[in-house]
Every structure is written in structure tokens, then in C-alpha cells.
Design an enzyme around this catalytic site. Structure first.
Site, mmCIF file in Angstrom:
data_model
loop_
_atom_site.group_PDB
_atom_site.id
_atom_site.type_symbol
_atom_site.label_atom_id
_atom_site.label_comp_id
_atom_site.label_asym_id
_atom_site.label_seq_id
_atom_site.Cartn_x
_atom_site.Cartn_y
_atom_site.Cartn_z
ATOM 1 C CD GLN A 152 -2.922 24.187 -27.242
ATOM 2 O OE1 GLN A 152 -2.494 25.025 -28.010
ATOM 3 N NE2 GLN A 152 -3.101 24.433 -25.954
ATOM 4 C CG ASN A 153 -9.811 22.110 -32.929
ATOM 5 O OD1 ASN A 153 -10.338 23.059 -33.497
ATOM 6 N ND2 ASN A 153 -9.695 20.913 -33.489
ATOM 7 N NE ARG A 154 -5.311 26.571 -35.421
ATOM 8 C CZ ARG A 154 -4.500 26.626 -36.463
ATOM 9 N NH1 ARG A 154 -3.779 27.697 -36.687
ATOM 10 N NH2 ARG A 154 -4.400 25.608 -37.301
ATOM 11 C CG PHE A 155 -14.577 24.534 -34.609
ATOM 12 C CD1 PHE A 155 -14.785 24.307 -35.956
ATOM 13 C CD2 PHE A 155 -15.684 24.767 -33.802
ATOM 14 C CE1 PHE A 155 -16.070 24.310 -36.496
ATOM 15 C CE2 PHE A 155 -16.968 24.773 -34.322
ATOM 16 C CZ PHE A 155 -17.164 24.542 -35.671
ATOM 17 C CG HIS A 179 -7.068 19.156 -28.115
ATOM 18 N ND1 HIS A 179 -6.163 20.199 -28.034
ATOM 19 C CD2 HIS A 179 -6.387 18.037 -27.787
ATOM 20 C CE1 HIS A 179 -4.987 19.729 -27.684
ATOM 21 N NE2 HIS A 179 -5.094 18.416 -27.529
#
Length: 182
Positions: A46-49, A44
């Protein structure tokens, strides 16, 4: 196809990333719809992983701009994990879930981690978020934690839903991984 408002059974089809050199196992809960569509973890936008984990090592990975670039980015991410002795998967093999809402999970079935723990010398398990940690504790800890140097730890989720955690706060917490890779 069910709408995002309805729960549907999701079967995890993304294989784990690991090899015999892996020393840390990072676990999410279940891939989001975007990750399932992309066929890889934490996809995704927007996921910061994929911003936080490389920053732990003082690195950055490129973000894909198109489909061809996305495949190259997946390969780059996979190699990054292996180069840093990190295994990556999710706690669950299947569940009923509404969209990407971990809080909606029902009928959880855990993945089988036997091969990873048998072939890699996993020193510590890190769960990305409270739900992954709780599911690990409920379904997996008793079986697999005796095979580690120490029990699992819960790291703050890099999900956009965890907006209370700034990038800098996430990074500071995620740096604990380094202690288990030396």
C-alpha cells in the site's frame, strides 16, 4: 517475536542504494516490517513510494506478484535509483518501534552517512515524511548538511497512513527532486 502492539528494538539491515553518481539522497525513517521481511525499501504493497518516484520521471515499475518476481522487482528498483542518480536509505540505524508506527519511535540511533557524502556529490537530501525530517534535523543535519548545496527538505510521506495526500498531490510535491538532478 513481539506482537505489533509491543515495541521492539529494530536494527536496520538493508544496505543503502547509492553510487558515486548519486546526486539526491532520499531518506525514510526506518523500514516497515514488510520492507524488513522483503529486504528492501518501501515494500509494503500500500506504500506509494514505488508509484510516485517513477512517475516523477514519467516511468512506471512493475509490482511483484510472487517471491521470484519480488527479487526481480528489487533489482529493477535498485537499477532505477542508480540510473536516476538517486541514493536511498533511512535516517535510523536502530530504534525501538511499535510495528511501522513512526510516532512510536524511541531510542533512535542514526545511520552513518559519511561514506555516501564523501564519495557521492549529494546536492540535496529529501526526507520522506515529517518524522524522517525531524530525526534528520535532530541527529544528522549539523554534520552532513554542510556537505550539500542546500539543507534537507521534507516531502510528504508516501505511506498509506498519509491518506490525506492523493497520488496527484504527492507527485506534484515530489517533482522538486528533478531540480537537483540536472
Amino acid at each position: 517475536m513481539p506482537s505489533a502492539n509491543n515495541k521492539s528494538q529494530v536494527i536496520h539491515k538493508i544496505p543503502p542504494v547509492w553510487n558515486e553518481r548519486s546526486r539526491v539522497l532520499i531518506l525514510g525513517t526506518m523500514p516497515s516490517p514488510k520492507s524488513r521481511a522483503a529486504g528492501f525499501f518501501y515494500m509494503h504493497p500500500q506504500n506509494r513510494f514505488w508509484r510516485v518516484l517513477p512517475a516523477v520521471f514519467g516511468e512506471a515499475l512493475r509490482l511483484p506478484n510472487n517471491a521470484a518476481d519480488a527479487e526481480a522487482a528489487k533489482n529493477e528498483r535498485r537499477q532505477f535509483l542508480l540510473d536516476h542518480k538517486i541514493a536511498l536509505w533511512d535516517v535510523l540505524a536502530s530504534c525501538d518501534i511499535q510495528g511501522a508506527a513512526d510516532s512510536s519511535i524511541k531510542n533512535a540511533v542514526p545511520n552513518d552517512f559519511s561514506e555516501i557524502f564523501r564519495k557521492a556529490k549529494i546536492r540535496r537530501v529529501f526526507c520522506a515524511g515529517q518524522t524522517a525530517f525531524k530525526l534528520w534535523q535532530k541527529h544528522c543535519a549539523a554534520l552532513y548538511e554542510p556537505l550539500c548545496q542546500q539543507g534537507a527538505a521534507c516531502l510528504p510521506s508516501p505511506s498509506p497512513a498519509n491518506a490525506a495526500w492523493s497520488f496527484d498531490r504527492l507527485l506534484a510535491e515530489w517533482k522538486i527532486i528533478l531540480e537537483w538532478l540536472e
